[in-house]
Design a protein around this motif. Structure first.
Motif, PDB file in Angstrom:
ATOM      1  N   TYR A   1      -6.218  14.705  -6.637  1.00 34.56           N
ATOM      2  CA  TYR A   1      -5.148  14.587  -7.630  1.00 34.56           C
ATOM      3  C   TYR A   1      -4.324  15.857  -7.822  1.00 34.56           C
ATOM      4  O   TYR A   1      -3.092  15.800  -7.890  1.00 34.56           O
ATOM      5  N   PRO A   2      -4.949  17.042  -7.927  1.00 36.75           N
ATOM      6  CA  PRO A   2      -4.133  18.240  -8.193  1.00 36.75           C
ATOM      7  C   PRO A   2      -3.415  18.813  -6.974  1.00 36.75           C
ATOM      8  O   PRO A   2      -2.637  19.770  -7.112  1.00 36.75           O
ATOM      9  N   LEU A   3      -3.645  18.239  -5.798  1.00 36.02           N
ATOM     10  CA  LEU A   3      -3.097  18.843  -4.584  1.00 36.02           C
ATOM     11  C   LEU A   3      -1.617  18.529  -4.418  1.00 36.02           C
ATOM     12  O   LEU A   3      -1.179  17.400  -4.659  1.00 36.02           O
ATOM     13  N   PRO A   4      -0.832  19.505  -3.954  1.00 37.61           N
ATOM     14  CA  PRO A   4       0.573  19.225  -3.599  1.00 37.61           C
ATOM     15  C   PRO A   4       0.628  18.469  -2.286  1.00 37.61           C
ATOM     16  O   PRO A   4      -0.315  18.508  -1.482  1.00 37.61           O
ATOM     17  N   PHE A   5       1.730  17.789  -2.062  1.00 35.83           N
ATOM     18  CA  PHE A   5       1.889  17.055  -0.808  1.00 35.83           C
ATOM     19  C   PHE A   5       1.785  17.969   0.416  1.00 35.83           C
ATOM     20  O   PHE A   5       1.389  17.535   1.496  1.00 35.83           O
TER      21      PHE A   5
ATOM     22  N   LEU B   1      11.619   7.955  -4.297  1.00 35.47           N
ATOM     23  CA  LEU B   1      11.059   6.686  -4.756  1.00 35.47           C
ATOM     24  C   LEU B   1      10.242   6.840  -6.035  1.00 35.47           C
ATOM     25  O   LEU B   1       9.600   5.885  -6.483  1.00 35.47           O
ATOM     26  N   GLY B   2      10.256   8.044  -6.595  1.00 33.50           N
ATOM     27  CA  GLY B   2       9.530   8.275  -7.838  1.00 33.50           C
ATOM     28  C   GLY B   2       8.075   8.640  -7.658  1.00 33.50           C
ATOM     29  O   GLY B   2       7.306   8.646  -8.627  1.00 33.50           O
ATOM     30  N   VAL B   3       7.661   8.970  -6.446  1.00 30.58           N
ATOM     31  CA  VAL B   3       6.278   9.372  -6.176  1.00 30.58           C
ATOM     32  C   VAL B   3       6.266  10.899  -6.060  1.00 30.58           C
ATOM     33  O   VAL B   3       6.648  11.458  -5.032  1.00 30.58           O
ATOM     34  N   TYR B   4       5.830  11.558  -7.139  1.00 28.44           N
ATOM     35  CA  TYR B   4       5.921  13.015  -7.208  1.00 28.44           C
ATOM     36  C   TYR B   4       4.581  13.716  -7.060  1.00 28.44           C
ATOM     37  O   TYR B   4       4.538  14.934  -6.923  1.00 28.44           O
ATOM     38  N   ASP B   5       3.477  12.984  -7.130  1.00 27.01           N
ATOM     39  CA  ASP B   5       2.176  13.641  -7.058  1.00 27.01           C
ATOM     40  C   ASP B   5       1.167  12.723  -6.374  1.00 27.01           C
ATOM     41  O   ASP B   5       1.430  11.551  -6.090  1.00 27.01           O
ATOM     42  N   MET B   6      -0.019  13.282  -6.108  1.00 27.28           N
ATOM     43  CA  MET B   6      -1.038  12.545  -5.373  1.00 27.28           C
ATOM     44  C   MET B   6      -1.561  11.348  -6.148  1.00 27.28           C
ATOM     45  O   MET B   6      -1.911  10.323  -5.554  1.00 27.28           O
ATOM     46  N   GLN B   7      -1.623  11.452  -7.466  1.00 27.90           N
ATOM     47  CA  GLN B   7      -2.142  10.333  -8.241  1.00 27.90           C
ATOM     48  C   GLN B   7      -1.247   9.105  -8.077  1.00 27.90           C
ATOM     49  O   GLN B   7      -1.738   7.977  -7.918  1.00 27.90           O
TER      50      GLN B   7
ATOM     51  N   LEU C   1      -2.695   6.317   6.799  1.00 31.72           N
ATOM     52  CA  LEU C   1      -2.901   7.435   5.882  1.00 31.72           C
ATOM     53  C   LEU C   1      -3.524   6.950   4.573  1.00 31.72           C
ATOM     54  O   LEU C   1      -4.400   7.604   4.005  1.00 31.72           O
ATOM     55  N   TRP C   2      -3.077   5.788   4.071  1.00 37.25           N
ATOM     56  CA  TRP C   2      -3.645   5.242   2.833  1.00 37.25           C
ATOM     57  C   TRP C   2      -5.152   5.041   2.993  1.00 37.25           C
ATOM     58  O   TRP C   2      -5.942   5.450   2.137  1.00 37.25           O
ATOM     59  N   TYR C   3      -5.559   4.425   4.084  1.00 41.54           N
ATOM     60  CA  TYR C   3      -6.980   4.172   4.299  1.00 41.54           C
ATOM     61  C   TYR C   3      -7.760   5.479   4.476  1.00 41.54           C
ATOM     62  O   TYR C   3      -8.894   5.616   3.995  1.00 41.54           O
ATOM     63  N   ALA C   4      -7.155   6.448   5.148  1.00 44.02           N
ATOM     64  CA  ALA C   4      -7.833   7.735   5.324  1.00 44.02           C
ATOM     65  C   ALA C   4      -8.037   8.433   3.985  1.00 44.02           C
ATOM     66  O   ALA C   4      -9.130   8.933   3.682  1.00 44.02           O
ATOM     67  N   LEU C   5      -6.999   8.457   3.148  1.00 43.26           N
ATOM     68  CA  LEU C   5      -7.101   9.123   1.845  1.00 43.26           C
ATOM     69  C   LEU C   5      -8.060   8.404   0.907  1.00 43.26           C
ATOM     70  O   LEU C   5      -8.618   9.020  -0.012  1.00 43.26           O
ATOM     71  N   HIS C   6      -8.280   7.122   1.126  1.00 47.91           N
ATOM     72  CA  HIS C   6      -9.204   6.358   0.292  1.00 47.91           C
ATOM     73  C   HIS C   6     -10.610   6.304   0.888  1.00 47.91           C
ATOM     74  O   HIS C   6     -11.460   5.523   0.429  1.00 47.91           O
ATOM     75  N   GLY C   7     -10.861   7.130   1.920  1.00 46.61           N
ATOM     76  CA  GLY C   7     -12.222   7.312   2.391  1.00 46.61           C
ATOM     77  C   GLY C   7     -12.707   6.363   3.458  1.00 46.61           C
ATOM     78  O   GLY C   7     -13.908   6.341   3.758  1.00 46.61           O
TER      79      GLY C   7
END
Length: 414
Positions: free
Chosen positions: A180-184, A201-207, A229-235
């Motif tokens: 969550y606290p990480l920058p892109f 698109l209004g997506v400014y952070d990892m959360q 990438l979505w699947y990788a970030l979700h483990g």
């Protein structure tokens, strides 16, 4: 798609690899702010890599030398030694392999491993064993940071969290809060353009990013990369797809005293021959050559189609044609960088032969000549015979330059 319930991957990143190797090899550099540069004798270049002491003073990789000196007046500049980096890389791999099998080498300073059942239970002990072995058998000035996670992507991100010389362990039951606290900028797969698209698109952070759905990520990325990438970030256990070789090329920034068309042409010939040698070692032929020059106030680029050829004579003849075109446009301007690329590859045994150009006796004769040259050079571990003159510039490193993504072989320095 499988979602691991425990950590399964280790990702290892050597800290300031090029500068730390220089400090290990040369005691006079230890404890001092070091910047590795392409060549010595000029401030009109960039610091390719800097030591942790230089980074603490505000220097960064790929920073102009003049700016780096302003940040750190005591900065010690040392010219690159690619063959030293290659040998250090191989020595480090040997020591790590004695502890755990290496699954994939991602670059000259990064690698990943799969964990067995015992290692999953004791990641701290594994990391300590790897670090201790490197210190004892390679040297204490080369350190590494290690990340553990459910998949390679998360382990790579974790690896960056506690640099230098840190260990970060992200168990699946901890996720995704550590992201969550990480920058892109800390997320592999999100570059500047994608960050701007996400922000729009209004997506400014990892959360917010992690709250998206996989199909939405695919739509934003405009290909399957976003969904992966979505699947990788979700483990999830995402495996990297296999890639096919698309080209062989070499480039070089020219020292200030070699920035004429005449000198650039000599270097281009050597770069092309070395690229062709690499291509032949892996049993390919090429059907195209591209020449690119960075020149005063611009650049020059052109290409030439070829039959599926693999001999030096064919490639050097093609370079002569492209160079003649370049001279008509840039002969009076300085050349700062030269790059040659062999494209449109075909496995040598599967190429479609051209009845008029590729399979005639002359072509076959030059292929036999080139193969004989390769055999002799390989036998004596050096360039003892070549097609045309062979006059490497002072300092060498033509075709064996410092590289993050490609690990040079010993043959690249002949």
């Amino acid at each position: 798609m499988r979602k691991p319930e425990t950590i399964e991957r280790l990702y290892l990143d050597f800290d300031g690899f090029f500068a730390s190797v220089m400090q290990q090899a040369y005691p006079k550099l230890r404890g001092r702010p070091v910047g590795v540069v392409p060549f010595e004798g000029t401030d009109r270049t960039v610091v390719i890599a800097c030591s942790k002491e230089a980074k603490a003073a505000g220097c960064t990789n790929v920073m102009k030398v003049l700016e780096a000196r302003q940040k750190c007046p005591s900065l010690v500049l040392v010219p690159q030694e690619p063959d030293l980096f290659r040998r250090a890389h191989n020595a480090l791999l040997s020591e790590i392999s004695a502890v755990i099998p290496i699954d994939a080498i991602k670059s000259i300073d990064e690698l990943t491993c799969r964990l067995d059942e015992r290692q999953r239970q004791e990641p701290e002990d594994l990391a300590a064993t790897i670090k201790d072995r490197i210190a004892r058998f390679v040297g204490i000035y080369i350190t590494c940071s290690i990340g553990f996670a459910a998949n390679r992507h998360l382990a790579k991100i974790a690896c960056k969290m506690d640099k230098p010389n840190g260990v970060t362990i992200w168990h699946p039951n901890m996720m995704p809060q550590p992201l969550y606290p990480l920058p892109f900028d800390d997320i592999p797969g999100i570059g500047e353009r994608m960050k701007a698209r996400l922000n729009k698109l209004g997506v400014y952070d990892m959360q917010r990013l992690l709250a998206l759905q996989p199909k939405h990520m695919r739509k934003i990325w405009r290909n399957v990369t976003g969904e992966r990438l979505w699947y990788a970030l979700h483990g999830y256990d995402i495996q990297a797809g296999s890639s096919e070789r698309g080209m062989y090329g070499h480039g070089r920034v020219l020292p200030p005293d070699l920035r004429t068309m005449k000198e650039a042409r000599e270097i281009a010939r050597i770069l092309l021959v070395k690229a062709a040698r690499r291509m032949r070692r892996e049993n390919f032929a090429a059907s195209g050559l591209v020449l690119w020059l960075a020149i005063t106030n611009g650049s020059f680029g052109d290409g030439l189609k070829l039959p599926a050829v693999r001999d030096d004579k064919a490639f050097l003849d093609a370079l002569d044609i492209l160079w003649h075109r370049a001279e008509g446009e840039v002969a009076w301007r300085k050349v700062y960088r030269v790059h040659v690329t062999l494209i449109d590859l075909t496995p040598a045994k599967a190429r479609q032969l051209d009845m008029l150009l590729d399979d005639d006796r002359e072509r076959q004769r030059w292929e036999h000549v080139t193969d004989a040259q390769d055999d002799l050079n390989r036998k004596y571990s050096g360039t003892i015979v070549s097609t045309g003159w062979w006059n490497p510039p002072k300092g060498g490193n033509v075709g064996g330059k410092i590289s993050y993504t490609r690990i040079p072989r010993a043959e690249d320095f002949w």
